[in-house]
Design a protein around this motif. Structure first.
Motif, PDB file in Angstrom:
ATOM      1  N   ARG A  71     -17.336 -60.793  11.843  1.00 15.22           N
ATOM      2  CA  ARG A  71     -17.277 -60.019  10.589  1.00 15.22           C
ATOM      3  C   ARG A  71     -16.301 -58.867  10.705  1.00 15.22           C
ATOM      4  O   ARG A  71     -16.306 -58.127  11.692  1.00 15.22           O
ATOM      5  N   HIS A  72     -15.488 -58.713   9.642  1.00 13.30           N
ATOM      6  CA  HIS A  72     -14.428 -57.706   9.540  1.00 13.30           C
ATOM      7  C   HIS A  72     -14.873 -56.857   8.351  1.00 13.30           C
ATOM      8  O   HIS A  72     -14.516 -57.165   7.229  1.00 13.30           O
ATOM      9  N   LEU A  73     -15.753 -55.874   8.592  1.00 14.47           N
ATOM     10  CA  LEU A  73     -16.554 -55.250   7.552  1.00 14.47           C
ATOM     11  C   LEU A  73     -17.384 -56.376   6.913  1.00 14.47           C
ATOM     12  O   LEU A  73     -18.243 -56.909   7.576  1.00 14.47           O
ATOM     13  N   HIS A  74     -17.089 -56.789   5.651  1.00 19.96           N
ATOM     14  CA  HIS A  74     -17.873 -57.876   5.049  1.00 19.96           C
ATOM     15  C   HIS A  74     -17.161 -59.222   5.104  1.00 19.96           C
ATOM     16  O   HIS A  74     -17.763 -60.251   4.831  1.00 19.96           O
ATOM     17  N   LEU A  75     -15.875 -59.204   5.415  1.00 15.16           N
ATOM     18  CA  LEU A  75     -15.078 -60.432   5.358  1.00 15.16           C
ATOM     19  C   LEU A  75     -15.328 -61.303   6.595  1.00 15.16           C
ATOM     20  O   LEU A  75     -15.181 -60.827   7.711  1.00 15.16           O
ATOM     21  N   PRO A  76     -15.685 -62.581   6.388  1.00  9.73           N
ATOM     22  CA  PRO A  76     -15.785 -63.469   7.563  1.00  9.73           C
ATOM     23  C   PRO A  76     -14.384 -63.757   8.112  1.00  9.73           C
ATOM     24  O   PRO A  76     -13.451 -63.994   7.350  1.00  9.73           O
ATOM     25  N   VAL A  77     -14.256 -63.714   9.426  1.00  7.31           N
ATOM     26  CA  VAL A  77     -12.993 -63.997  10.119  1.00  7.31           C
ATOM     27  C   VAL A  77     -13.291 -65.052  11.171  1.00  7.31           C
ATOM     28  O   VAL A  77     -14.358 -65.024  11.784  1.00  7.31           O
ATOM     29  N   ARG A  78     -12.352 -65.989  11.353  1.00  6.58           N
ATOM     30  CA  ARG A  78     -12.551 -67.012  12.386  1.00  6.58           C
ATOM     31  C   ARG A  78     -11.897 -66.581  13.686  1.00  6.58           C
ATOM     32  O   ARG A  78     -10.696 -66.267  13.712  1.00  6.58           O
ATOM     33  N   GLY A  79     -12.691 -66.588  14.751  1.00  8.43           N
ATOM     34  CA  GLY A  79     -12.140 -66.562  16.091  1.00  8.43           C
ATOM     35  C   GLY A  79     -12.067 -68.002  16.542  1.00  8.43           C
ATOM     36  O   GLY A  79     -12.594 -68.901  15.871  1.00  8.43           O
TER      37      GLY A  79
END
Ligand SMILES: [Zn+2]
Ligand SMILES: [Zn+2]
Ligand SMILES: [Zn+2]
Length: 253
Positions: free
Chosen positions: A153-161
Motif C-alpha cells: 500500500r502506497h497510502l491508499h493506492l495498491p502497488v505491485r511488488g
C-alpha cells in the motif's frame, strides 16, 4: 539472475531542479539518481520493472536493446511516463513486435488513458505497440520466468511488488499487509523503497524500511526511491547486510 538498478531516485530525481543542497550539489555519482527502475535478467530473459521519465537514458546507459516484458508497479508518472520510448524496442524487430506490459487493472487503465494514441483505431505510424496483460493476485509467467505479485500500500493506492526467485522488488510502499509479507520471506535479495529519514505519508522512511528488513530477514537488502533528504550516499550508515542502491549498481543472485 542479475538485477541492475537503472534508477534509484524518488519522483523528482536527484539532483532536484533548482536545489543547491549538499546532496544535489554532490560530485559523487551515487548521489545522482534517475527515477526508480530496474532490469532483471534471468536465463537470457530481460524484464524491466517500471518505465519512468528517464527510461530512454536508462536503456541507453545500460546497453539494453530488447526486453521480454515490462512490469509496472503502479500508475504514478515517475513509473510510467517513459513508455513512449519503448517503441525503440518494438522497431528493433522486423516486423515490429508488441512490447508485453504486465500490470494490475487500474494501472493498465491509466496506461490506456495516458497513451491513448497507442490504442486509437487509426494509428499514426511509428507509435508504440503495447500488448497489455492484467496481473491478478496469482503468479504469472514471462516465458519460463515465474513472477509472483506482492500487493503493498502506497497510502491508499495498491502497488505491485514482484517476487522473482530469490529476488523481491518493492517500491512506493508505505505498508505491507501481513499476508503479503509471507510472500517476501526467504528472499535472498529484498529491494525496498526508503524515501528519507523523516516520516512520509505514502512512503517508507529509513527506519520503517530497516524495521521491515529486520522482520523479513533477507540475506541482503537494498533501498531505492531515495530523495535528496536522505543525505549524502557516503554518509548514510546502515547494518552490514543493507545498503542504499545507486544508479548502475548490479546485484548477482
Ligand atoms: Zn514513485
Ligand atoms: Zn537538494
Ligand atoms: Zn508512487
Amino acid at each position: 539472475m542479475r538485477l541492475t538498478f537503472l534508477g534509484t531516485g524518488t519522483s523528482q530525481g536527484v539532483p532536484v531542479i533548482g536545489c543547491r543542497c549538499v546532496v544535489c550539489s554532490s560530485d559523487d555519482p551515487r548521489d545522482k539518481r534517475l527515477r526508480s527502475s530496474a532490469l532483471v535478467e534471468v536465463d537470457g530473459h530481460r524484464l524491466l520493472i517500471d518505465a519512468g521519465p528517464d527510461l530512454r537514458q536508462q536503456l541507453l546507459r545500460a546497453g539494453v536493446d530488447d526486453l521480454d516484458a515490462v512490469l509496472l508497479t503502479h500508475e504514478h508518472m515517475d513509473h510510467i511516463a517513459g513508455m513512449d520510448d519503448l517503441r525503440a524496442i518494438s522497431f528493433a524487430h522486423e516486423p515490429p513486435k508488441s512490447v508485453d506490459i504486465y500490470a494490475d487493472a487500474p494501472t493498465l487503465q491509466a496506461v490506456r488513458r495516458v497513451y491513448e494514441y497507442a490504442f486509437a483505431e487509426h494509428r499514426y505510424p511509428g507509435i508504440p505497440e503495447f500488448a497489455l496483460h492484467t496481473i491478478e493476485r496469482s503468479s504469472f509467467h514471462v516465458g519460463p520466468v515465474s513472477v509472483t505479485p506482492v500487493e503493498v500500500r502506497h497510502l491508499h493506492l495498491p502497488v505491485r511488488g514482484f517476487r522473482i526467485g530469490g529476488l523481491t522488488y518493492i517500491t512506493d510502499a508505505k505498508t505491507i499487509p501481513p499476508a503479503e509479507r509471507e510472500k517476501i520471506r526467504g528472499s535472498e535479495v529484498l529491494v525496498l523503497n526508503a524515501l528519507r529519514r523523516k516520516e512520509h505519508i505514502a512512503h517508507l522512511n529509513l527506519d520503517e524500511a530497516l524495521a521491515l528488513v529486520e522482520e523479513l530477514r533477507p540475506t541482503r537488502a537494498y533501498f531505492t526511491h531515495i530523495s535528496h533528504w536522505m543525505g549524502l550516499h557516503a554518509e548514510v550508515e546502515l547494518p552490514p547486510n543493507v545498503q542504499l542502491a545507486y544508479d548502475g549498481l548490479v546485484v548477482d543472485l
